[in-house]
Design a protein around this motif. Structure first.
Motif: not given
Length: 525
Positions: A250, A269, A193, A221-222, A218
């Motif tokens: 997140v 998370v 991440l 990371r998703l 973002r």
């Protein structure tokens, strides 16, 4: 020349009279033209030039063939075999001397050199990807190592996303690069991440704003979290509730990491999902519970301790080469290896897919294993499509063309993605193929009969290079110092810098392979 004279007359009477009058008018016109020509002398265009003297055969006449100064040859259409027999000493086209030498062009073109960025600039290739095929023991690994190593000497950078056998470890050390070894029981941790390296401009060429960078991080990371969950659960896609829950996780993890004053990690998370499980509606709460059980495998399961904390290593963009050695994962479960491959690949690609990082080669070893993983396959397809934007050149190593069929059933999305890798790779190198794989190779790569027969008996280290519509028969020549370094038939040697620098020559502040050092051109065949 005198202007032609026109005679106008009114002709009347019966048919016979009109014919006689027309003949008389024509006669008058011809006489008037003759008189006009005689009154104006003809211009001599040869005035001032020596008088032409012809041989005893006289002045050339039409169709005589004498006196002709230019012969136009319309050519003769013959078969390729006939032409090769009639002109046995003609050589094929040559790519020139731009780029590092690979070996000898056995079609007679001399030294074979190739630089993918130069080939793209010259319009020889249009895609920045290469597929390398060859059965065990044909020399494909030696080619990949020798060519990439020599390209590094020409100013490029190298990244090996996941080295399943540890074959690249000593090569990277010799290049003064960085090897990251990861596996159960090893102290190394990678945080999938991490933000990665921030580019200076966005896709539109404008300066990248803080908001734009935050959105890129973002999204990344998703994407990796979605990939990990898919691998762990065996799903092709997440449900709407799971997607919603993951987004809440997140967002909550970002707040947790900011309060702690550090980078976001997987346990953040998990903690955020547990909070959302208590506060969300039942459907999303159930999705949060399922996601927590899946992600906790990264903390306590067979890949625990490898991707559940802050990275213990940092990416140095100025090092010439970097690889992730995952040989310690060979005893792990298939799911565990795929999770590790996805995390390692995402981590290293977040670092190297930066347009500001220069030109870099990305090598995917053991492609037969990578294409069976949906996460790895999707990541490769994306890198194939965006290679020019990222400034990278991809190399996928396979045993045979039919390895791509392992991606999925015919007609499936996975099979289509695997085929797109083949279509988008403008450089294809084929080493010796056995009889069982030869038919598929011929059909998929559209080889002619001569190339098909050649693939049966190619010696070790020799292969066919397909660059767009051009074909070359190339031998990969290694020096005496390179052979033991790139030899994968021997048992893997211990990793680390052994202090043996015989394969390199130091000139000033620079290190060269023995063929690239100034004054060492004699080592190149």
């Amino acid at each position: 020349m005198a202007k032609q004279q026109n005679v106008f007359a009114f002709i009347d009477g019966d048919k016979k009279t009109r014919k006689e009058q027309a003949r008389a008018v024509r006669a008058l016109g011809l006489e008037a033209q003759r008189q006009l020509d005689e009154s104006q002398p003809k211009k001599d265009f040869n005035a001032g030039f020596p008088k032409r003297r012809w041989s005893s055969g006289g002045q050339p006449r039409r169709h005589s063939g004498r006196g002709a100064s230019i012969l136009h040859d319309g050519g003769v259409k013959v078969a390729g075999h006939t032409a090769a027999t009639a002109y046995p000493f003609c050589a094929g086209p040559n790519l020139g001397a731009s780029g590092p030498p690979i070996g000898e062009d056995l079609y007679g073109g001399g030294l074979f050199c190739a630089d993918p960025w130069d080939l793209y600039r010259r319009g020889i290739i249009s895609g920045m990807a290469m597929l390398l095929f060859g059965t065990v023991g044909t020399g494909k690994s030696s080619l990949s190592k020798s060519w990439t190593t020599r390209l590094v000497q020409f100013g490029k950078k190298l990244a090996v996303a996941s080295d399943l056998k540890g074959e690249w470890t000593e090569v990277i050390h010799r290049l003064k690069g960085k090897v990251i070894q990861i596996g159960p029981g090893l102290p190394t941790r990678l945080n999938p991440l991490e933000e990665g390296v921030r580019p200076s401009i966005d896709r539109m060429g404008n300066p990248l704003s803080d908001e734009g960078w935050a959105m890129m991080v973002r999204t990344r990371r998703l994407s990796i979290l979605t990939t990990i969950v898919k691998i762990l659960t065996g799903q092709d896609d997440l449900t709407p509730a799971e997607n919603n829950a993951l987004q809440e996780g997140v967002e909550g993890a970002i707040a947790i990491a900011e309060r702690a004053g550090r980078m976001m990690i997987i346990p953040d998370v998990i903690e955020a999902l547990k909070v959302a499980e208590k506060e969300s509606p039942r459907k999303i709460s159930d999705a949060c519970e399922d996601l927590v059980m899946s992600l906790e495998r990264l903390h306590t399961g067979d890949v625990g301790g490898m991707f559940d904390g802050l990275s213990t290593v940092t990416f140095e963009s100025d090092v010439p080469a970097v690889s992730i050695d995952t040989a310690a994962l060979r005893g792990a479960t298939q799911t565990g290896r795929r999770v590790a491959s996805a995390c390692c690949g995402t981590w290293i690609e977040a670092m190297v897919t930066n347009p500001d990082g220069g030109q870099r080669l990305v090598v995917y070893e053991e492609g037969w294993d990578a294409v069976t993983s949906r996460a790895d396959l999707e990541r490769m397809v994306e890198n194939w499509k965006l290679a020019r934007d990222y400034g990278i050149f991809n190399i996928l190593i396979l045993h045979k063309v039919s390895d791509l069929n392992m991606a999925g059933d015919q007609g499936s999305q996975m099979a289509a993605m695997a085929k797109s890798l083949l279509a988008d790779a403008d450089i294809k190198v084929i080493y010796r193929q056995d009889a069982a794989a030869l038919r598929a190779t011929t059909e998929e790569l559209e080889l002619n009969d001569k190339e098909r027969q050649m693939l049966k008996t190619l010696p070790k280290g020799t292969g066919l290079w397909r660059l767009g519509q051009k074909t070359f028969h190339v031998s990969n020549d290694l020096t005496d110092e390179e052979e033991p370094l790139f030899d994968t038939d021997q048992r893997l040697r211990a990793s680390g810098d052994t202090g043996d620098d015989d394969a390199f020559v130091t000139v000033g502040d620079h290190r060269f392979t023995d063929w690239a050092a100034p004054g060492a051109g004699k080592d190149v065949a």
